[in-house]
Design a protein around this motif. Structure first.
Motif, PDB file in Angstrom:
ATOM      1  N   ALA A   1     -39.489 -37.790 -41.782  1.00  0.00           N
ATOM      2  CA  ALA A   1     -40.104 -37.861 -40.446  1.00  0.00           C
ATOM      3  C   ALA A   1     -41.622 -37.735 -40.544  1.00  0.00           C
ATOM      4  CB  ALA A   1     -39.529 -36.767 -39.538  1.00  0.00           C
ATOM      5  N   TYR A   2     -42.103 -36.773 -41.329  1.00  0.00           N
ATOM      6  CA  TYR A   2     -43.553 -36.627 -41.514  1.00  0.00           C
ATOM      7  C   TYR A   2     -44.165 -37.892 -42.089  1.00  0.00           C
ATOM      8  CZ  TYR A   2     -43.749 -31.478 -40.988  1.00  0.00           C
ATOM      9  OH  TYR A   2     -43.712 -30.191 -40.540  1.00  0.00           O
ATOM     10  N   LEU A   3     -43.569 -38.374 -43.180  1.00  0.00           N
ATOM     11  CA  LEU A   3     -44.144 -39.511 -43.878  1.00  0.00           C
ATOM     12  C   LEU A   3     -44.073 -40.782 -43.053  1.00  0.00           C
ATOM     13  CD1 LEU A   3     -42.918 -38.837 -47.510  1.00  0.00           C
ATOM     14  CD2 LEU A   3     -45.044 -38.145 -46.376  1.00  0.00           C
ATOM     15  N   GLY A   4     -43.040 -40.890 -42.236  1.00  0.00           N
ATOM     16  CA  GLY A   4     -42.919 -42.060 -41.372  1.00  0.00           C
ATOM     17  C   GLY A   4     -43.739 -41.953 -40.103  1.00  0.00           C
ATOM     18  N   GLY A   5     -44.381 -40.827 -39.897  1.00  0.00           N
ATOM     19  CA  GLY A   5     -45.206 -40.643 -38.712  1.00  0.00           C
ATOM     20  C   GLY A   5     -44.416 -40.318 -37.457  1.00  0.00           C
ATOM     21  N   ASP A   6     -43.126 -39.997 -37.594  1.00  0.00           N
ATOM     22  CA  ASP A   6     -42.288 -39.662 -36.438  1.00  0.00           C
ATOM     23  C   ASP A   6     -42.443 -38.169 -36.147  1.00  0.00           C
ATOM     24  OD1 ASP A   6     -40.394 -39.292 -34.476  1.00  0.00           O
ATOM     25  OD2 ASP A   6     -38.772 -40.295 -35.576  1.00  0.00           O
ATOM     26  N   LEU A   7     -43.561 -37.828 -35.516  1.00  0.00           N
ATOM     27  CA  LEU A   7     -43.878 -36.416 -35.300  1.00  0.00           C
ATOM     28  C   LEU A   7     -42.921 -35.758 -34.313  1.00  0.00           C
ATOM     29  CD1 LEU A   7     -47.768 -36.497 -35.367  1.00  0.00           C
ATOM     30  CD2 LEU A   7     -46.145 -36.084 -37.220  1.00  0.00           C
ATOM     31  N   GLU A   8     -42.369 -36.511 -33.386  1.00  0.00           N
ATOM     32  CA  GLU A   8     -41.393 -35.931 -32.456  1.00  0.00           C
ATOM     33  C   GLU A   8     -40.156 -35.456 -33.209  1.00  0.00           C
ATOM     34  OE1 GLU A   8     -38.606 -37.242 -28.708  1.00  0.00           O
ATOM     35  OE2 GLU A   8     -40.501 -38.288 -28.997  1.00  0.00           O
TER      36      GLU A   8
ATOM     37  N   ARG B   1     -54.389 -38.701 -42.133  1.00  0.00           N
ATOM     38  CA  ARG B   1     -53.351 -38.067 -41.311  1.00  0.00           C
ATOM     39  C   ARG B   1     -53.507 -36.549 -41.313  1.00  0.00           C
ATOM     40  NH1 ARG B   1     -47.508 -40.003 -42.174  1.00  0.00           N
ATOM     41  NH2 ARG B   1     -47.244 -38.303 -40.694  1.00  0.00           N
ATOM     42  N   ILE B   2     -53.858 -35.976 -42.457  1.00  0.00           N
ATOM     43  CA  ILE B   2     -54.089 -34.532 -42.518  1.00  0.00           C
ATOM     44  C   ILE B   2     -55.183 -34.156 -41.525  1.00  0.00           C
ATOM     45  CG2 ILE B   2     -55.057 -32.683 -43.964  1.00  0.00           C
ATOM     46  CD1 ILE B   2     -53.498 -34.058 -46.341  1.00  0.00           C
ATOM     47  N   ARG B   3     -56.295 -34.899 -41.534  1.00  0.00           N
ATOM     48  CA  ARG B   3     -57.409 -34.611 -40.619  1.00  0.00           C
ATOM     49  C   ARG B   3     -56.980 -34.721 -39.159  1.00  0.00           C
ATOM     50  NH1 ARG B   3     -59.782 -38.281 -44.064  1.00  0.00           N
ATOM     51  NH2 ARG B   3     -60.904 -37.289 -45.760  1.00  0.00           N
ATOM     52  N   GLN B   4     -56.131 -35.692 -38.870  1.00  0.00           N
ATOM     53  CA  GLN B   4     -55.719 -35.946 -37.485  1.00  0.00           C
ATOM     54  C   GLN B   4     -54.619 -34.999 -37.006  1.00  0.00           C
ATOM     55  OE1 GLN B   4     -54.516 -40.038 -37.748  1.00  0.00           O
ATOM     56  NE2 GLN B   4     -56.588 -40.808 -37.404  1.00  0.00           N
ATOM     57  N   GLU B   5     -53.694 -34.644 -37.884  1.00  0.00           N
ATOM     58  CA  GLU B   5     -52.477 -33.964 -37.459  1.00  0.00           C
ATOM     59  C   GLU B   5     -52.433 -32.471 -37.747  1.00  0.00           C
ATOM     60  OE1 GLU B   5     -49.231 -36.103 -39.276  1.00  0.00           O
ATOM     61  OE2 GLU B   5     -49.992 -38.030 -38.543  1.00  0.00           O
ATOM     62  N   CYS B   6     -53.284 -31.986 -38.638  1.00  0.00           N
ATOM     63  CA  CYS B   6     -53.190 -30.593 -39.073  1.00  0.00           C
ATOM     64  C   CYS B   6     -54.342 -29.762 -38.526  1.00  0.00           C
ATOM     65  CB  CYS B   6     -53.169 -30.519 -40.594  1.00  0.00           C
ATOM     66  SG  CYS B   6     -51.758 -31.380 -41.325  1.00  0.00           S
ATOM     67  N   GLN B   7     -54.029 -28.532 -38.214  1.00  0.00           N
ATOM     68  CA  GLN B   7     -55.036 -27.592 -37.753  1.00  0.00           C
ATOM     69  C   GLN B   7     -55.994 -27.261 -38.900  1.00  0.00           C
ATOM     70  OE1 GLN B   7     -55.377 -26.382 -34.611  1.00  0.00           O
ATOM     71  NE2 GLN B   7     -53.687 -27.709 -34.014  1.00  0.00           N
ATOM     72  N   PRO B   8     -57.263 -27.033 -38.579  1.00  0.00           N
ATOM     73  CA  PRO B   8     -58.234 -26.685 -39.630  1.00  0.00           C
ATOM     74  C   PRO B   8     -57.793 -25.495 -40.490  1.00  0.00           C
ATOM     75  CG  PRO B   8     -59.385 -27.183 -37.602  1.00  0.00           C
ATOM     76  CD  PRO B   8     -57.911 -27.180 -37.278  1.00  0.00           C
ATOM     77  N   ARG B   9     -57.165 -24.504 -39.887  1.00  0.00           N
ATOM     78  CA  ARG B   9     -56.723 -23.334 -40.666  1.00  0.00           C
ATOM     79  C   ARG B   9     -55.687 -23.737 -41.715  1.00  0.00           C
ATOM     80  NH1 ARG B   9     -56.710 -17.837 -40.748  1.00  0.00           N
ATOM     81  NH2 ARG B   9     -54.847 -16.865 -41.590  1.00  0.00           N
ATOM     82  N   ALA B  10     -54.729 -24.586 -41.355  1.00  0.00           N
ATOM     83  CA  ALA B  10     -53.706 -25.019 -42.309  1.00  0.00           C
ATOM     84  C   ALA B  10     -54.338 -25.810 -43.447  1.00  0.00           C
ATOM     85  CB  ALA B  10     -52.633 -25.847 -41.608  1.00  0.00           C
ATOM     86  N   ILE B  11     -55.300 -26.642 -43.123  1.00  0.00           N
ATOM     87  CA  ILE B  11     -55.996 -27.418 -44.154  1.00  0.00           C
ATOM     88  C   ILE B  11     -56.728 -26.471 -45.097  1.00  0.00           C
ATOM     89  CG2 ILE B  11     -57.850 -29.079 -44.577  1.00  0.00           C
ATOM     90  CD1 ILE B  11     -57.076 -30.353 -41.834  1.00  0.00           C
TER      91      ILE B  11
END
Length: 138
Positions: free
Chosen positions: A19-26, A80-90
């Motif tokens: 799901a993550y890799l396919g971009g299916d965030l729901e 995708r990391i920049r777009q989808e992840c919170q700065p703290r997680a990064i």
């Protein structure tokens, strides 16, 4: 890589990764909620664990793409990391990677300073800070 047993937990882990890799965030969020329902004690902890899990999967894909020399795929997952992840997680993942590298190979002064700054920002505990303080600097 060792073959995992075909049980609920491994099937859910693989479904989450797909799901993550396919971009299916729901779909990823649904699976995350099921996986994290019993592991987190607060909603804040659940959110942080979900972010950590999401970032981990995407960072693994960056590494996998780099290992085979696929720079466009690595760049895609970095975006995708920049777009989808919170700065703290990064920051947590970057700090963890730098800590692991430092413990294995040592760090330059600049890398060590960066690591210590991130650790301070993240509010990490004294045991992990002590590990980082003892990294060889070259």
């Amino acid at each position: 890589m060792t073959s995992l047993p075909d049980i609920f937990e491994t099937r859910q882990g693989e479904a989450l990764r797909r799901a993550y890799l396919g971009g299916d965030l729901e779909q990823a969020r649904k699976i995350e909620q099921h996986l994290l329902a019993e592991s987190a004690t607060t909603s804040e902890e659940r959110d942080e664990l979900a972010q950590t899990l999401h970032a981990a999967v995407l960072f693994l894909e960056v590494d996998a793409a780099r290992e085979v020399g696929d720079a466009p795929r690595a760049d895609h997952f970095l975006q995708r990391i920049r777009q989808e992840c919170q700065p703290r997680a990064i920051k947590q993942h970057l700090a963890a990677g730098l800590l692991q590298a430092g413990l294995r190979e040592g760090l330059t002064r600049a890398q060590h300073d960066q690591l210590m700054g991130w650790m301070k920002e993240l509010g990490l505990g004294p045991q992990i800070v002590e590990l980082a303080e003892n990294i060889a600097i070259h």
